[in-house]
Design a protein around this motif. Sequence first.
Motif, PDB file in Angstrom:
ATOM      1  N   VAL A  42     -29.121 -15.677  17.827  1.00 14.14           N
ATOM      2  CA  VAL A  42     -28.137 -16.522  18.499  1.00 14.14           C
ATOM      3  C   VAL A  42     -27.281 -15.710  19.473  1.00 14.14           C
ATOM      4  N   VAL A  43     -27.185 -14.402  19.252  1.00 11.17           N
ATOM      5  CA  VAL A  43     -26.457 -13.544  20.191  1.00 11.17           C
ATOM      6  C   VAL A  43     -27.151 -13.565  21.555  1.00 11.17           C
ATOM      7  N   GLU A  44     -28.459 -13.436  21.550  1.00 13.78           N
ATOM      8  CA  GLU A  44     -29.215 -13.473  22.795  1.00 13.78           C
ATOM      9  C   GLU A  44     -29.102 -14.838  23.475  1.00 13.78           C
ATOM     10  N   GLU A  45     -29.113 -15.905  22.675  1.00 10.45           N
ATOM     11  CA  GLU A  45     -28.941 -17.245  23.224  1.00 10.45           C
ATOM     12  C   GLU A  45     -27.590 -17.368  23.916  1.00 10.45           C
ATOM     13  N   MET A  46     -26.559 -16.893  23.256  1.00  8.84           N
ATOM     14  CA  MET A  46     -25.213 -16.949  23.818  1.00  8.84           C
ATOM     15  C   MET A  46     -25.118 -16.136  25.102  1.00  8.84           C
ATOM     16  N   GLU A  47     -25.702 -14.959  25.126  1.00 10.20           N
ATOM     17  CA  GLU A  47     -25.678 -14.114  26.320  1.00 10.20           C
ATOM     18  C   GLU A  47     -26.301 -14.830  27.510  1.00 10.20           C
ATOM     19  N   ALA A  48     -27.415 -15.506  27.280  1.00 12.71           N
ATOM     20  CA  ALA A  48     -28.104 -16.201  28.370  1.00 12.71           C
ATOM     21  C   ALA A  48     -27.249 -17.339  28.932  1.00 12.71           C
ATOM     22  N   VAL A  49     -26.576 -18.060  28.055  1.00 10.07           N
ATOM     23  CA  VAL A  49     -25.718 -19.167  28.505  1.00 10.07           C
ATOM     24  C   VAL A  49     -24.572 -18.646  29.356  1.00 10.07           C
ATOM     25  N   PHE A  50     -23.915 -17.593  28.912  1.00 18.87           N
ATOM     26  CA  PHE A  50     -22.782 -17.069  29.672  1.00 18.87           C
ATOM     27  C   PHE A  50     -23.225 -16.441  30.988  1.00 18.87           C
ATOM     28  N   ALA A  51     -24.381 -15.774  30.996  1.00 19.14           N
ATOM     29  CA  ALA A  51     -24.880 -15.213  32.249  1.00 19.14           C
ATOM     30  C   ALA A  51     -25.044 -16.311  33.292  1.00 19.14           C
ATOM     31  N   LYS A  52     -25.571 -17.453  32.880  1.00 23.75           N
ATOM     32  CA  LYS A  52     -25.753 -18.577  33.799  1.00 23.75           C
ATOM     33  C   LYS A  52     -24.415 -19.136  34.251  1.00 23.75           C
ATOM     34  N   LEU A  53     -23.478 -19.262  33.340  1.00 21.67           N
ATOM     35  CA  LEU A  53     -22.159 -19.792  33.690  1.00 21.67           C
ATOM     36  C   LEU A  53     -21.424 -18.878  34.671  1.00 21.67           C
ATOM     37  N   GLY A 107     -19.645   0.094  18.763  1.00 25.74           N
ATOM     38  CA  GLY A 107     -19.610  -1.345  18.947  1.00 25.74           C
ATOM     39  C   GLY A 107     -20.907  -2.054  18.636  1.00 25.74           C
ATOM     40  N   GLY A 108     -21.860  -1.368  18.020  1.00 28.48           N
ATOM     41  CA  GLY A 108     -23.118  -2.006  17.662  1.00 28.48           C
ATOM     42  C   GLY A 108     -23.021  -2.627  16.283  1.00 28.48           C
ATOM     43  N   LEU A 109     -22.397  -3.800  16.179  1.00 27.55           N
ATOM     44  CA  LEU A 109     -22.195  -4.436  14.884  1.00 27.55           C
ATOM     45  C   LEU A 109     -23.541  -4.793  14.249  1.00 27.55           C
ATOM     46  N   PRO A 110     -23.716  -4.546  12.972  1.00 28.41           N
ATOM     47  CA  PRO A 110     -24.991  -4.875  12.315  1.00 28.41           C
ATOM     48  C   PRO A 110     -25.358  -6.354  12.457  1.00 28.41           C
ATOM     49  N   THR A 111     -24.351  -7.232  12.401  1.00 25.96           N
ATOM     50  CA  THR A 111     -24.571  -8.660  12.638  1.00 25.96           C
ATOM     51  C   THR A 111     -23.409  -9.213  13.448  1.00 25.96           C
ATOM     52  N   ALA A 112     -23.722 -10.025  14.445  1.00 25.60           N
ATOM     53  CA  ALA A 112     -22.693 -10.634  15.289  1.00 25.60           C
ATOM     54  C   ALA A 112     -22.863 -12.140  15.399  1.00 25.60           C
ATOM     55  N   TRP A 113     -23.774 -12.724  14.605  1.00 27.28           N
ATOM     56  CA  TRP A 113     -24.056 -14.162  14.711  1.00 27.28           C
ATOM     57  C   TRP A 113     -22.843 -15.027  14.411  1.00 27.28           C
ATOM     58  N   ALA A 114     -21.958 -14.564  13.526  1.00 27.38           N
ATOM     59  CA  ALA A 114     -20.792 -15.374  13.164  1.00 27.38           C
ATOM     60  C   ALA A 114     -19.839 -15.551  14.338  1.00 27.38           C
ATOM     61  N   PHE A 115     -19.881 -14.642  15.317  1.00 23.50           N
ATOM     62  CA  PHE A 115     -19.079 -14.767  16.531  1.00 23.50           C
ATOM     63  C   PHE A 115     -19.834 -15.567  17.596  1.00 23.50           C
ATOM     64  N   ALA A 116     -21.085 -15.184  17.804  1.00 22.37           N
ATOM     65  CA  ALA A 116     -21.867 -15.790  18.884  1.00 22.37           C
ATOM     66  C   ALA A 116     -22.114 -17.272  18.654  1.00 22.37           C
ATOM     67  N   ALA A 117     -22.400 -17.664  17.414  1.00 23.19           N
ATOM     68  CA  ALA A 117     -22.730 -19.062  17.130  1.00 23.19           C
ATOM     69  C   ALA A 117     -21.551 -19.987  17.416  1.00 23.19           C
TER      70      ALA A 117
END
Length: 382
Positions: free
Chosen positions: A72-83, A267-277
């Motif tokens: 979901v982190v990658e999904e979020m990155e793609a959305v913001f890049a477009k915005l 800054g390489g968090l083991p999991t970041a889905w709780a923020f990105a989602a």
Amino acid sequence: MKRKDFLKLGGLIAATASQPDVFATSKPQNPTGEVDFMHDGLALSPKEYAGLLMKLADEGKIKADYYSNGGVVEEMEAVFAKLFGKESAVFMPTGTLANHMAIRRLAGQNRRVIVQEQSHLYNDTGDCSQTLSNLNLIPLGLNAVEFTLEELDYVVKKTQGGRVETHVGVISIESPVRRQKDQLFRYESVKKIADYAKNNNIKMHLDGARVFVQPIHNNISVVQYCAPFDTVYTSLWKCFNAASGAVLAGPKSFTENLFHERRMFGGGLPTAWAFAAVALHFVNSFAEDYKQSWQKAETLFSLLQKDERFKITKFENGSHIVGLEVKKANAERFKEALAKKNIQVSAPTANGFLLKVNPSLLRESAPNLASRFSESLKESEM
């Protein structure tokens, strides 16, 4: 992410499973909910946040990442890049790191960086760029929202003309400017500076922590405003209600393998889905939600000013913050009275209150809010 995996986070999550469905959109559905004039977003409580994560997990909308990559982190990155109108984007755990990573990479060997004297990067990061990356931040625009082209030109030429010739590598601009009541760095000024930067081979970075509130106030889209900048960052928690996080966007040549530097700085968090989602859940509806919130706020302000004891002040090139002066009342008692009526405002200053407009206003009608303000004023009269 499977629901059973999510439940491993603990009893708090399980306890929220029976919550009402108040997260179908970013609009709060509970009409008796708290209206908050203090934050950029909804300021979700731990229970609300956990409940939203549970809902997203049940709907299959949380794909796990691995050290902040994929899912979901990658999904979020793609959305913001477009915005942003940029090619690519990278998650960062904080805005401080996002700004630092941007100017560090953009600067290369030209390690002088122009910043606003009032900027977050200059005032609120503990000199991280200077200490950790040997960058030389040069502040312009003392106590001002903007710096001028003349100030910039003077520093650039003085730098180049020293006994040891050096060059400015990056110009960093923050807009809205938090220390200046979230006033905007005008787009006309940005374009002039960007043209100058291009002619002098200087890179441009935007600290756009709150940039998504700007279009309602300057009629410039986020894509248009960001276009002159090589890179742009925005916060995931300020407007998009994540518990933490930021996203940094730019060309693919910039973002490629940036995760290595992110991890190098811890800054390489083991999991970041709780923020990105959570950010991904709110991002696509924020523009419309904020537009409706500002319209409702305008109605509220008009209703309040029918009473001469209320005075609303809008700031030059302002965004979502206005001033509220309350006459013939004790400011602290007024704040306490509002709190009892589910309206939160910041601590009073010598000039009254600063009210920050956000989508929590969608929880209540403008007339009902105005009535609560009037009742609180009556209860706090001197």
